[in-house]
Design a protein around this motif. Structure first.
Motif, mmCIF file in Angstrom:
data_model
loop_
_atom_site.group_PDB
_atom_site.id
_atom_site.type_symbol
_atom_site.label_atom_id
_atom_site.label_comp_id
_atom_site.label_asym_id
_atom_site.label_seq_id
_atom_site.Cartn_x
_atom_site.Cartn_y
_atom_site.Cartn_z
ATOM 1 N N ARG A 59 0.860 -1.322 -0.077
ATOM 2 C CA ARG A 59 0.100 -0.532 0.293
ATOM 3 C C ARG A 59 0.926 1.089 0.292
ATOM 4 N NH1 ARG A 59 -2.525 0.001 4.518
ATOM 5 N NH2 ARG A 59 -0.517 1.669 5.866
ATOM 6 N N ASP A 80 -7.456 2.834 -0.464
ATOM 7 C CA ASP A 80 -6.260 2.453 -1.191
ATOM 8 C C ASP A 80 -6.459 1.125 -0.448
ATOM 9 O OD1 ASP A 80 -3.996 1.710 -2.227
ATOM 10 O OD2 ASP A 80 -2.276 3.588 -1.010
ATOM 11 N N ARG A 101 -9.012 1.021 -7.861
ATOM 12 C CA ARG A 101 -8.525 1.435 -6.816
ATOM 13 C C ARG A 101 -6.880 2.164 -8.656
ATOM 14 N NH1 ARG A 101 -3.985 -2.526 -6.619
ATOM 15 N NH2 ARG A 101 -2.958 -1.139 -4.863
ATOM 16 N N GLN A 104 -3.034 1.578 -9.053
ATOM 17 C CA GLN A 104 -1.723 0.668 -8.855
ATOM 18 C C GLN A 104 -0.865 0.965 -9.903
ATOM 19 O OE1 GLN A 104 -2.645 -3.331 -8.113
ATOM 20 N NE2 GLN A 104 -0.888 -4.129 -9.759
#
Length: 583
Positions: A250, A257, A532, A534
């Motif tokens: 993370r 997140d 999300r 990434q």
């Protein structure tokens, strides 16, 4: 008279030497000089010799104590050692114990607090928000025995194993490891049986960042206080985190997140962490195979299965088992499924979020067993369990991204990728420039047969044998992984003793020049979709004008990336890597 004559002869000899400028040595002097030169050469040779062991193609090095291979160590001046270096040497010198079959292989397993492993199993119903994991923790982590509705299994050894159960299986295998020791002074490496994957899975879809990081911070604090940790600062420690690397990286403390920060902790950066998908840019995590459904108890079961796969009738040229990923803009699964539906040579097993035959292992294995080639595009991340299910079935994998296998499982798969697999660039599929059917039809029958033999040879090394038994001569994924870890730790010890810097073989953790923040990436786990952002999840962008052209051109040890422009507008990522990778 004799003394006078001898004196005169000596005087004449000195005068001749002064005239000619030469010095003639007696026989004894020559002998002593020769012995001195030989001893000096030997000392110099052993002083600069680095420990090297033979290495098979794409596989970890053989045992340090192999009867066929002698091992030479650097020559160290023990009198010059500091107390810390003497402790490092105490472990290495055990390699020369001819009567100890475990010399150089001893592993010490930490007895960590139960909250980091057993307590999770005692509350297995809380391990996953969407599924009760209790049935998958039985039988030492192998799961329930499977029913063979399609006749695609052998007689024994088949279990309903969850793809995220590898840390539990690995721990139970380690309990049966022949060279496990209770004496930490004998150990070359130290195993930490922390169920990191099961821990993070409890909070992936809920829980704030403090809760998600709590167990990781607690186990590292516990390790720091152990005397074994202080010898090498954790470089001789390893653990299994049975999920993909991105679940433990993370980047921020934002509640939205993904995952925790396990692999970003300073202590864990010194450890060797085994995951089912590793980061190509970081030095502390290494990929090990996803667990399959087959967990043999003896060599004969593997040999019988290999023979069965070698003689299997394969009536389907290529197949695909999976679901489309319409929420991932760069996914090529939709195009792959379209090509399969149009081809008379392809068989498609469609998977969806509801009940599907993809949830029946015997159905999936039957599809792979009757297929010559099995398509393995990216899933929610670079890799997928299906890669190893298809290899188990003797089906030649077809990859569309280099990070789906080639940069991942370097301890378990061949470094000569074309010997066991086919590679088709993602971008060629995305732009509809390549027909999968045509590419596969052009491969000669002789080449296909050769590739299938290589795939079947890989089977033992991608399996996890039943922890309740021992294989006799074959080495499974656990054995190959443990040997590779021992090799890596031993190399660290020698480097530290010699005062050499331990370099990162895959580049810096900062990765400022290499990383590209890609727009929204979709994660799709166990029936729940999360979007999300990434870093490093996907490398293919739609156009070269979006700034990606400047990225990933850094050349660092172990991995070299470059951009290849296609038709001036599209780009495709390709990787070159050294066959002999630094561990």
């Amino acid at each position: 008279m004799y003394q006078k004559l001898h004196k005169n002869r000596s005087k004449v000899k000195r005068e001749k030497m002064e005239i000619t400028g030469r010095f003639f040595l007696s026989g004894r002097h020559c002998f002593l000089l020769l012995i001195s030169l030989i001893l000096g050469w030997v000392l110099l040779f052993f002083h600069f010799l680095v420990l090297v062991t033979p290495r098979g193609e794409g596989l970890p090095s053989t045992s340090f104590l192999s009867s066929k291979n002698s091992v030479l160590f650097p020559f160290f001046h023990l009198s010059d050692f500091s107390p810390a270096k003497k402790r490092l040497w105490q472990h290495l010198k055990r390699f020369d114990s001819p009567n100890d079959a475990c010399a150089g292989k001893y592993i010490y397993m930490h007895d960590i607090p139960k909250e980091f492993n057993q307590d999770m199993l005692d509350h297995c119903q809380n391990l996953n928000l969407w599924r009760n994991m209790c049935e998958y923790t039985i039988n030492t982590g192998l799961g329930p025995l499977l029913k063979d509705s399609e006749g695609s299994f052998s007689e024994s050894g088949w279990f309903g194993t969850n793809q995220f159960s590898v840390e539990l299986i690995f721990h139970n295998r380690m309990k049966q490891y022949r060279c496990l020791t209770n004496d930490s002074s004998k150990a070359i490496a130290f195993f930490v049986p922390f169920y990191a994957g099961l821990d993070v899975s409890r909070y992936l879809w809920g829980g704030n960042t403090t809760i998600r990081d709590s167990a990781s911070l607690a186990i590292t604090a516990w390790l720091r206080n152990q005397p074994e940790w202080k010898v090498m600062g954790g470089r001789d420690h390893f653990m299994v985190a049975g999920r993909i690397t991105w679940d433990f990286r993370r980047q921020t403390d934002e509640q939205s997140d993904w995952g925790n920060k396990l692999l970003l902790l300073p202590e864990v950066k010194n450890m060797t962490v085994l995951v089912i998908e590793a980061s190509p840019w970081h030095h502390n995590d290494f990929a090990i195979p996803y667990p399959t459904y087959f967990h043999p108890s003896k060599d004969s079961e593997i040999l019988e299965w290999q023979e069965r796969m070698n003689s299997a009738k394969r009536t389907v040229l290529f197949s695909f088992a999976g679901a489309p990923r319409p929420e991932i803009e760069t996914s090529i699964r939709g195009q792959i499924m379209e090509q399969c539906k149009r081809s008379i040579h392809c068989k498609l097993l469609e998977c969806d979020l509801g009940a599907s035959k993809c949830d029946v292992p015997s159905v999936v294995m039957k599809l792979f067993e009757e297929s010559v080639f099995c398509l393995q595009p990216q899933g929610d991340s670079f890799t997928r369990r299906s890669i190893f299910d298809s290899i188990l079935a003797g089906c030649i994998p077809v990859f569309f991204h280099q990070h789906s296998a080639y940069s991942q499982y370097t301890w378990h798969l061949l470094s000569s990728h074309s010997k066991y697999s086919v590679y088709i660039c993602e971008e060629d599929i995305r732009t509809r420039k390549v027909s999968i059917e045509n590419v596969l039809l052009q491969i000669s029958p002789e080449k296909v047969q050769s590739m299938r033999k290589e795939v079947i040879k890989l089977i033992p090394g991608i399996l996890y044998a039943n922890p309740q038994s021992h294989l006799q001569t074959m080495k499974d994924a656990f054995d190959l992984t443990v040997q590779a870890v021992l090799d890596r730790v031993t190399d660290f010890r020698i480097r530290m003793i010699e005062g050499r810097q331990i370099e990162d073989p895959r580049g810096s953790d900062d990765l400022k020049a290499e990383k590209v923040r890609v727009s929204v990436t979709t994660r799709h786990w166990e029936g729940k979709r999360w979007k999300r952002e990434q870093e490093g999840a996907h490398f293919v962008k739609n156009t070269a004008s979006d700034g990606v052209t400047k990225a990933l051109k850094e050349n660092y040890k172990g991995v070299i990336f470059r951009l290849l422009k296609v038709s001036g507008r599209k780009i495709c990522w390709r990787k070159k890597h050294r066959d002999k990778r630094i561990l």
